[in-house]
Scaffold this active site. Structure first.
Site, PDB file in Angstrom:
ATOM      1  N   CYS A  42      62.277  -7.483 -54.287  1.00 32.64           N
ATOM      2  CA  CYS A  42      61.832  -6.271 -54.986  1.00 32.64           C
ATOM      3  C   CYS A  42      62.922  -5.886 -55.984  1.00 32.64           C
ATOM      4  O   CYS A  42      64.115  -6.028 -55.675  1.00 32.64           O
ATOM      5  CB  CYS A  42      61.604  -5.153 -53.974  1.00 32.64           C
ATOM      6  SG  CYS A  42      61.242  -3.561 -54.733  1.00 32.64           S
ATOM      7  N   THR A  43      62.479  -5.399 -57.141  1.00 32.86           N
ATOM      8  CA  THR A  43      63.425  -5.045 -58.212  1.00 32.86           C
ATOM      9  C   THR A  43      64.583  -4.174 -57.739  1.00 32.86           C
ATOM     10  O   THR A  43      65.713  -4.360 -58.165  1.00 32.86           O
ATOM     11  CB  THR A  43      62.693  -4.246 -59.307  1.00 32.86           C
ATOM     12  OG1 THR A  43      61.840  -3.285 -58.683  1.00 32.86           O
ATOM     13  CG2 THR A  43      61.912  -5.150 -60.219  1.00 32.86           C
ATOM     14  N   HIS A  44      64.268  -3.200 -56.861  1.00 33.82           N
ATOM     15  CA  HIS A  44      65.267  -2.187 -56.514  1.00 33.82           C
ATOM     16  C   HIS A  44      66.321  -2.654 -55.512  1.00 33.82           C
ATOM     17  O   HIS A  44      67.365  -2.032 -55.387  1.00 33.82           O
ATOM     18  CB  HIS A  44      64.567  -0.977 -55.879  1.00 33.82           C
ATOM     19  CG  HIS A  44      63.716  -0.199 -56.827  1.00 33.82           C
ATOM     20  ND1 HIS A  44      62.676  -0.770 -57.523  1.00 33.82           N
ATOM     21  CD2 HIS A  44      63.744   1.104 -57.171  1.00 33.82           C
ATOM     22  CE1 HIS A  44      62.092   0.172 -58.254  1.00 33.82           C
ATOM     23  NE2 HIS A  44      62.721   1.311 -58.060  1.00 33.82           N
ATOM     24  N   THR A  59      56.060  -7.331 -57.257  1.00 34.09           N
ATOM     25  CA  THR A  59      54.661  -7.047 -56.930  1.00 34.09           C
ATOM     26  C   THR A  59      53.751  -7.630 -58.014  1.00 34.09           C
ATOM     27  O   THR A  59      52.735  -8.267 -57.716  1.00 34.09           O
ATOM     28  CB  THR A  59      54.458  -5.524 -56.800  1.00 34.09           C
ATOM     29  OG1 THR A  59      55.413  -5.011 -55.874  1.00 34.09           O
ATOM     30  CG2 THR A  59      53.070  -5.192 -56.341  1.00 34.09           C
ATOM     31  N   ASP A 117      58.338  -4.342 -65.977  1.00 34.93           N
ATOM     32  CA  ASP A 117      58.398  -3.869 -64.590  1.00 34.93           C
ATOM     33  C   ASP A 117      57.453  -2.689 -64.439  1.00 34.93           C
ATOM     34  O   ASP A 117      57.093  -2.030 -65.421  1.00 34.93           O
ATOM     35  CB  ASP A 117      59.833  -3.445 -64.221  1.00 34.93           C
ATOM     36  CG  ASP A 117      59.921  -2.998 -62.767  1.00 34.93           C
ATOM     37  OD1 ASP A 117      59.249  -3.612 -61.916  1.00 34.93           O
ATOM     38  OD2 ASP A 117      60.635  -2.027 -62.476  1.00 34.93           O
ATOM     39  N   SER A 118      57.081  -2.421 -63.198  1.00 30.48           N
ATOM     40  CA  SER A 118      56.217  -1.274 -62.929  1.00 30.48           C
ATOM     41  C   SER A 118      56.923   0.042 -63.264  1.00 30.48           C
ATOM     42  O   SER A 118      56.285   1.040 -63.529  1.00 30.48           O
ATOM     43  CB  SER A 118      55.814  -1.277 -61.452  1.00 30.48           C
ATOM     44  OG  SER A 118      56.978  -1.300 -60.648  1.00 30.48           O
ATOM     45  N   CYS A 178      59.037  -7.433 -62.006  1.00 28.70           N
ATOM     46  CA  CYS A 178      58.436  -6.768 -60.853  1.00 28.70           C
ATOM     47  C   CYS A 178      57.899  -7.824 -59.880  1.00 28.70           C
ATOM     48  O   CYS A 178      57.023  -8.619 -60.239  1.00 28.70           O
ATOM     49  CB  CYS A 178      57.301  -5.881 -61.350  1.00 28.70           C
ATOM     50  SG  CYS A 178      56.435  -5.017 -60.060  1.00 28.70           S
ATOM     51  N   GLU A 186      65.315   5.488 -55.491  1.00 26.44           N
ATOM     52  CA  GLU A 186      65.026   6.258 -56.713  1.00 26.44           C
ATOM     53  C   GLU A 186      65.407   7.727 -56.578  1.00 26.44           C
ATOM     54  O   GLU A 186      65.502   8.432 -57.575  1.00 26.44           O
ATOM     55  CB  GLU A 186      63.543   6.153 -57.060  1.00 26.44           C
ATOM     56  CG  GLU A 186      63.172   4.764 -57.509  1.00 26.44           C
ATOM     57  CD  GLU A 186      61.918   4.716 -58.335  1.00 26.44           C
ATOM     58  OE1 GLU A 186      61.177   5.715 -58.351  1.00 26.44           O
ATOM     59  OE2 GLU A 186      61.688   3.665 -58.955  1.00 26.44           O
TER      60      GLU A 186
HETATM   61  N1  DGL Z   1      58.931  -3.178 -59.114  1.00 26.53           N
HETATM   62  C1  DGL Z   1      58.354  -3.245 -57.790  1.00 26.53           C
HETATM   63  C2  DGL Z   1      58.671  -4.594 -57.161  1.00 26.53           C
HETATM   64  O1  DGL Z   1      59.600  -5.292 -57.544  1.00 26.53           O
HETATM   65  C3  DGL Z   1      58.826  -2.099 -56.908  1.00 26.53           C
HETATM   66  C4  DGL Z   1      58.296  -0.743 -57.338  1.00 26.53           C
HETATM   67  C5  DGL Z   1      56.787  -0.643 -57.229  1.00 26.53           C
HETATM   68  O2  DGL Z   1      56.247  -0.629 -56.098  1.00 26.53           O
HETATM   69  O3  DGL Z   1      56.145  -0.590 -58.272  1.00 26.53           O
HETATM   70  O4  DGL Z   1      57.978  -5.010 -56.257  1.00 26.53           O
END
Ligand code: DGL
Length: 264
Positions: free
Chosen positions: A185-187, A72, A7-8, A70, A155
């Site tokens: 999105c992960t979050h 993205t 993940d990012s 992730c 976050e």
């Molecule tokens: N992990 C990213 C996603 O799922 C969200 C956080 C980021 O923008 O890096 O898109």
């Protein structure tokens, strides 16, 4: 060999722990690129470059398969990783994303014509969810809403500010009459309760989808599954370890985990 999850940053820990709960016997390595997070507003070229570096690291750490948790990264770099990176460097390893399983799940129950999507700006701009949806169902339309304020809010323990922001992001999707809503999105799984409270259609949250899809994949691919170590080992690595990351990681994971800093 291990299952890698990339993940990012730290948001991918939510889906990682859900995967581990479903498939506890395997060895896992989580990598969060906290030095360069967020990816959600970067160019496709940069995201592809970062993902290639992460894959090189994870494969060198004995990962047989890597899941791009992730969205993205999945939207911007999965296809190129599968079509260019793997054949050139690691033809016997695998990279999987989270978009296709999520879109498949959206179509699994009942008739679906209008899919709502909440995601980062990059994921929305990539058009990847629309492409995957039209592969499965040519008449379905994806209504995508970028939600750039949600990641920083989640976050930074900003839950109390969520209400009006969610109302604002969800209004165009509700007006469009979507019959499913994808949290792309992960979050966002961390605020799925607040989102479900605001919409009357099924909400697809990846922590509830990806573990089962991965279990299914491993059953269908014994040549991959057979190579995986089953010592229930878990390592959590990040590219930067700032004050506060340890607490944030535990909040994302929903349990106590220990982060280790590494260089890619
Ligand atoms: N992990 C990213 C996603 O799922 C969200 C956080 C980021 O923008 O890096 O898109």
């Amino acid at each position: 060999m291990r299952i890698g999850v990339f993940d990012s940053g730290l948001g991918g820990l939510a889906v990682t722990q859900a995967i581990i709960r479903r498939l506890p016997e395997y060895d896992y390595l989580y990598l969060g690129d906290t030095k360069r997070v967020p990816y959600g507003n970067r160019s496709q070229e940069t995201i592809h470059e970062f993902v290639s570096e992460a894959l090189t690291y994870l494969f060198a750490q004995d990962c047989q398969i890597v899941i791009l948790a992730c969205n993205t990264a999945s939207a911007e770099a999965l296809r190129r990783s599968q079509q260019e990176y793997l054949p050139a460097y690691y033809p016997d390893r695998r990279v999987l994303g989270v978009l296709i399983p999520t879109v498949e799940a959206a179509f699994e129950s009942g008739s679906v014509e209008r899919i709502g999507l909440l995601a980062t700006t990059s994921t929305v701009q990539s058009g990847a969810y629309s492409r995957e949806a039209s592969r499965l169902n040519q008449t379905a339309t994806v209504f995508a809403q970028p939600a750039p304020l949600l990641v920083p809010l989640i976050e930074n323990a900003g839950q109390k500010y969520l209400g009006p922001i969610l109302d604002d992001y969800l209004a165009p999707l509700i007006d469009a009459g979507v019959d499913r809503l994808i949290l792309g999105c992960t979050h966002y799984s961390l605020v799925k309760v607040e989102i479900r409270r605001r919409v009357s259609v099924p909400v697809l949250s990846q922590d509830e989808i990806v573990p089962e899809k991965l279990a299914n994949y491993l059953v269908r691919h014994p040549e991959i599954e057979g190579k995986l170590g089953k010592g229930a080992r878990r390592d959590y690595q990040v590219t930067d370890l700032a004050p506060g990351y340890a607490d944030l990681a535990c909040a994302m994971a929903g349990e106590t985990i220990r982060l280790e800093r590494v260089n890619l």
